[in-house]
Structure formats: C-alpha cells, structure tokens
Enzyme design. Sequence first.
Site, PDB file in Angstrom:
ATOM      1  N   ARG A 160      45.118  55.452  -1.803  1.00 33.10           N
ATOM      2  CA  ARG A 160      46.295  55.400  -2.443  1.00 33.10           C
ATOM      3  C   ARG A 160      46.155  55.095  -3.744  1.00 33.10           C
ATOM      4  O   ARG A 160      46.933  55.652  -4.725  1.00 33.10           O
ATOM      5  CB  ARG A 160      47.314  54.405  -1.846  1.00 33.10           C
ATOM      6  CG  ARG A 160      47.881  54.829  -0.404  1.00 33.10           C
ATOM      7  CD  ARG A 160      48.905  53.535  -0.059  1.00 33.10           C
ATOM      8  NE  ARG A 160      49.528  54.166   1.043  1.00 33.10           N
ATOM      9  CZ  ARG A 160      50.277  53.274   1.983  1.00 33.10           C
ATOM     10  NH1 ARG A 160      50.062  51.908   2.102  1.00 33.10           N
ATOM     11  NH2 ARG A 160      50.915  53.861   2.884  1.00 33.10           N
ATOM     12  N   LYS A 212      56.376  55.690  20.426  1.00 35.57           N
ATOM     13  CA  LYS A 212      57.949  55.704  20.846  1.00 35.57           C
ATOM     14  C   LYS A 212      58.728  56.650  20.411  1.00 35.57           C
ATOM     15  O   LYS A 212      58.613  57.197  19.164  1.00 35.57           O
ATOM     16  CB  LYS A 212      58.342  54.266  20.055  1.00 35.57           C
ATOM     17  CG  LYS A 212      57.811  52.976  20.789  1.00 35.57           C
ATOM     18  CD  LYS A 212      58.579  52.049  20.536  1.00 35.57           C
ATOM     19  CE  LYS A 212      58.011  50.613  20.335  1.00 35.57           C
ATOM     20  NZ  LYS A 212      58.594  49.773  19.215  1.00 35.57           N
ATOM     21  N   GLY A 233      51.009  57.149   9.420  1.00 36.81           N
ATOM     22  CA  GLY A 233      49.918  56.589   9.104  1.00 36.81           C
ATOM     23  C   GLY A 233      48.614  56.880  10.114  1.00 36.81           C
ATOM     24  O   GLY A 233      47.476  57.032   9.961  1.00 36.81           O
ATOM     25  N   GLY A 285      56.840  55.548   6.493  1.00 34.42           N
ATOM     26  CA  GLY A 285      58.459  55.703   6.981  1.00 34.42           C
ATOM     27  C   GLY A 285      59.006  56.286   5.814  1.00 34.42           C
ATOM     28  O   GLY A 285      60.220  56.993   6.270  1.00 34.42           O
TER      29      GLY A 285
HETATM   30  P1  AMP Z   1      53.200  56.041  15.888  1.00 34.66           P
HETATM   31  O1  AMP Z   1      52.880  54.917  15.043  1.00 34.66           O
HETATM   32  O2  AMP Z   1      54.444  56.053  16.681  1.00 34.66           O
HETATM   33  O3  AMP Z   1      52.731  57.511  15.375  1.00 34.66           O
HETATM   34  O4  AMP Z   1      52.187  55.871  17.399  1.00 34.66           O
HETATM   35  C1  AMP Z   1      50.977  55.734  17.182  1.00 34.66           C
HETATM   36  C2  AMP Z   1      50.288  55.223  18.380  1.00 34.66           C
HETATM   37  O5  AMP Z   1      50.787  55.811  19.643  1.00 34.66           O
HETATM   38  C3  AMP Z   1      48.652  55.387  18.316  1.00 34.66           C
HETATM   39  O6  AMP Z   1      48.113  54.162  18.280  1.00 34.66           O
HETATM   40  C4  AMP Z   1      48.490  55.760  19.941  1.00 34.66           C
HETATM   41  O7  AMP Z   1      47.302  55.126  20.395  1.00 34.66           O
HETATM   42  C5  AMP Z   1      49.573  55.566  20.644  1.00 34.66           C
HETATM   43  N1  AMP Z   1      49.910  56.766  21.545  1.00 34.66           N
HETATM   44  C6  AMP Z   1      49.653  57.921  21.672  1.00 34.66           C
HETATM   45  N2  AMP Z   1      50.016  58.396  23.044  1.00 34.66           N
HETATM   46  C7  AMP Z   1      50.118  57.355  23.643  1.00 34.66           C
HETATM   47  C8  AMP Z   1      50.371  57.342  25.258  1.00 34.66           C
HETATM   48  N3  AMP Z   1      50.269  58.340  25.772  1.00 34.66           N
HETATM   49  N4  AMP Z   1      50.554  56.082  25.465  1.00 34.66           N
HETATM   50  C9  AMP Z   1      50.543  54.930  24.813  1.00 34.66           C
HETATM   51  N5  AMP Z   1      50.348  55.000  23.488  1.00 34.66           N
HETATM   52  C10 AMP Z   1      50.110  56.145  23.101  1.00 34.66           C
END
Ligand code: AMP
Length: 430
Positions: free
Chosen positions: A72, A233, A386, A409
């Site tokens: 950054r 999520k 991120g 975000g």
């Molecule tokens: P996000 O911040 O929403 O992009 O989520 C990133 C996180 O999603 C990472 O730390 C991954 O470990 C997690 N992730 C990816 N695939 C899965 C999965 N199948 N089950 C649970 N967590 C996951």
Amino acid sequence: MGILLPDGGFSSVYGEKDNLAFSKKLISGTGATFKMRKLSVKDLDLKGKKVLVRVDFNVSLDEEGRVRDDTRIRAALPTINYILERGASLILLSHLGRPGGKVVERLRLDPVARRLKEVIERPVLKTDECIGEKIEQTCRSMKPGDIVLLENVRFHKEECQNDPGFARKLASLADLFVNDAFGTAHRAHASTVGVTRFLPAAAGLLMQTELEMLGELLERPQRPFVAILGGAKISDKIGILHNFLKRCQDILVGGGMAYTFLKAQGAKVGRSLVEEEKIEEARRILKEASREGCRIRLPLDHLVAREARDGIGVRVVDRGEISPDYISLDIGPRTIELFSGIIRKAKTVFWNGPLGVFELASFSKGTRAIAKILAESEATVVVGGGETVSALREFGVEDKMTHVSTGGGASLAFLEGLELPAVASLTDKK
Ligand code: AMP
C-alpha cells in the site's frame, strides 16, 4: 485524460446517515455514466502549494511492529512523486487499524514513516498528532519538496463521525486536497469526505486507476465477460451477484459460498459452509440469472474431508454426493476443467474470493489452478479482495494480472453499483 467516475451528487454525501457507511444510492440503477469527470491531481496547479493527500497506509505490521507488507505504501508512490516533482509540499494523512477514536500506541504511524523514507529515499517528518497548533506551525513552515506524515487520523473519534469541525482543522493545513485512498472510498469520514467541503478535492493517480479499471468492468467489458466468485460467504457477494448477472455471460462460483447455492438446488452438501438464511436469496439469484441469460456455474465435484486441516484424508466426490460428516473444502478436478475452459474463452475476467481453503496446502489446488490459467490468459483480468490477492501473491502470479485492486470493501461496493461517498464528494471538473 478524463477519469471514469460514478455520477455522484454532492448532497447525498453530506446527508446525516452517510457519515458511518457508504451511501446506498445505486449508481448503475440511475443510468448514470461512469464518464462523469471529477478533478484529477493532473488538473491541479501544484507549484508552491501545500497538498493534503489522504493515502491508505493501513498496512499489516509484524509482532515487532515493523511493516510486514508495504504494497500500500508503494501503491501511493506515483501520486506522491507526481506532486513533489511539481514543486509542492506534501502532507500525508492515513489511518492504521481500528483504534476506536483513541490513541493506541501500537497503531502509531512511525513504522510506516520509516518504511516510506526507505522506499522514497527522502526525509519524512512524522508528527505525533494530526491536528493542533503544533501541527499548524509545522505545516506553515513547509517548503516545496518537504514531506510530513501526520499521526493516525482514527485516533480521533471525529474522523469516523465525519465531524465538520475536525475536517475543517485538517483542511486548514493545506491549499489542496488529493484523495488516493481507494481502500476507504466507501466510507464517509472526515479525512475522505469532510475535507472536500473546505478544499478543492481531486483524485490521486491510484484512485484514478482503480476507478478506471473497475469502471470498465461495469461500463464496457469486452465479451465474453466472466466473473469468478468464491470465498467464505455468499452474503458478502449478493450485491455483486445481482449487478454482474446482467453483465456477465458466466459466473463461476466456488469456495464456501457455492454450498448455499447447491443446497438451494436440493443437493446434499454434508457439513459444508451454508448460510441457511440466504438459501431463498440464492434461489432468487439462480432464477434471475436464467432470465438474464447468465449461466451461474456451480462446482461439478468437490474435494472433501472430515475437517479442515492438512494431513487429513481427502476424497473427490461428485455434486450432490457429499455425505453428512464431510465438508467440501475445495473444487474438484472436473470443476477445475470446466472453469478453465470457460476462462480460456473469456475476454474479460473479474475474480473475487478463493475457490477453496487455499491457506491449507491440501485444499489450495483449485485456487492455484485458476490463478495459473488467469496468469496465462490474454484477457483483461481484474482481481479484488484481500484473500484473493494474498493467494495470487503466494502463487507468485500477482504481477501477471491486468489490475489487482488495493481496496477489498471499496471495490466490492463499487462493483455492486453503489456510490462511493469519497469519490462522489470530489470536485467536479468545470
Ligand atoms: P472471503 O473473505 O469471503 O473472500 O473469504 C476468504 C476465505 O474463504 C478464505 O480464508 C478461505 O479459506 C475461505 N474458503 C474458501 N473456500 C471455502 C470452503 N469451501 N469452505 C470454507 N471456507 C472456504
């Protein structure tokens, strides 16, 4: 050169509800054009001026309080150098972490100042405050080429409240304001929005690049336009899904969020991550996609295990065949093949969210394979978020992407079609 910015009204950003979160005004729904022009740092007469530059130096620190990752800081260098080369003096302003409106010693910007000095190879004066008489005196005596880095602006609760009195004090230090902190552009704070009431306010070069690259995805992506969405999520990605299914030919869904969709279709997902309260929404999105002619591609097979840890036994199973005591932690080989084929034909790709738990070697294959295909692709590839950026860095392919967004975000909010208050409040070009 004009910059591509959303059509934002000044009035909404000063609305009372806007000071804590980004405005919910939909920029795409209004038929707004992204070509509306806001002042760029390149439009400013900088010679002999004092320029207050809001940067995003919210870096990660190691246990000893040293800068772990200076991406950054480096990302702000084009704007910093541009301003200095034109005979101005520079007052840098940033937040670091979430001190909650009070002084937190480990969140002082001293380590950032040390690293900045190293990368810029010039003296940087770091102050212990960001407002007050002493700071005013320091800034008054600045000469062209001088650099001052003010203390963490979030040590004052007035920052996140977008307090006008606090904003006025910050603005009084300078003649001009430049916002280069794209990462906080979805927040209406005193140092991002409040100061624009008191000073001519222009976008910095990093801000400009981010808005141009992301704006192109919404305005005129070359087709086929494919989005890859993953991560934990579905709830974080609902806005972007709605906005993208009108624009993309294919949306490839992996990661934890795929299982809410699969459950919505009646598939057996075992103990995989599911947001029960979003199942109805997932059904609606699937229906809306088919009406819009967008194909939402869900995993055909999965890498499953009884728990998320390395060294545990893993199995590949087909869609709908995850037994009750198994969790899906990565996409399987047939899904990798399906996704790779679609990506190879794409002219534009946006990626946000890893396709599996890539932090564990046993479940990183899917994310790694897709990163490799993207690195080899001739398409315009824009990556945000991120975790996705960390994955690219780990696989050593970050520099093979067309654009890697510095704002998680903020980039999601922008691509959802929401107005970014810190962009809307920049001064319009005459
Ligand atoms: P996000 O911040 O929403 O992009 O989520 C990133 C996180 O999603 C990472 O730390 C991954 O470990 C997690 N992730 C990816 N695939 C899965 C999965 N199948 N089950 C649970 N967590 C996951």
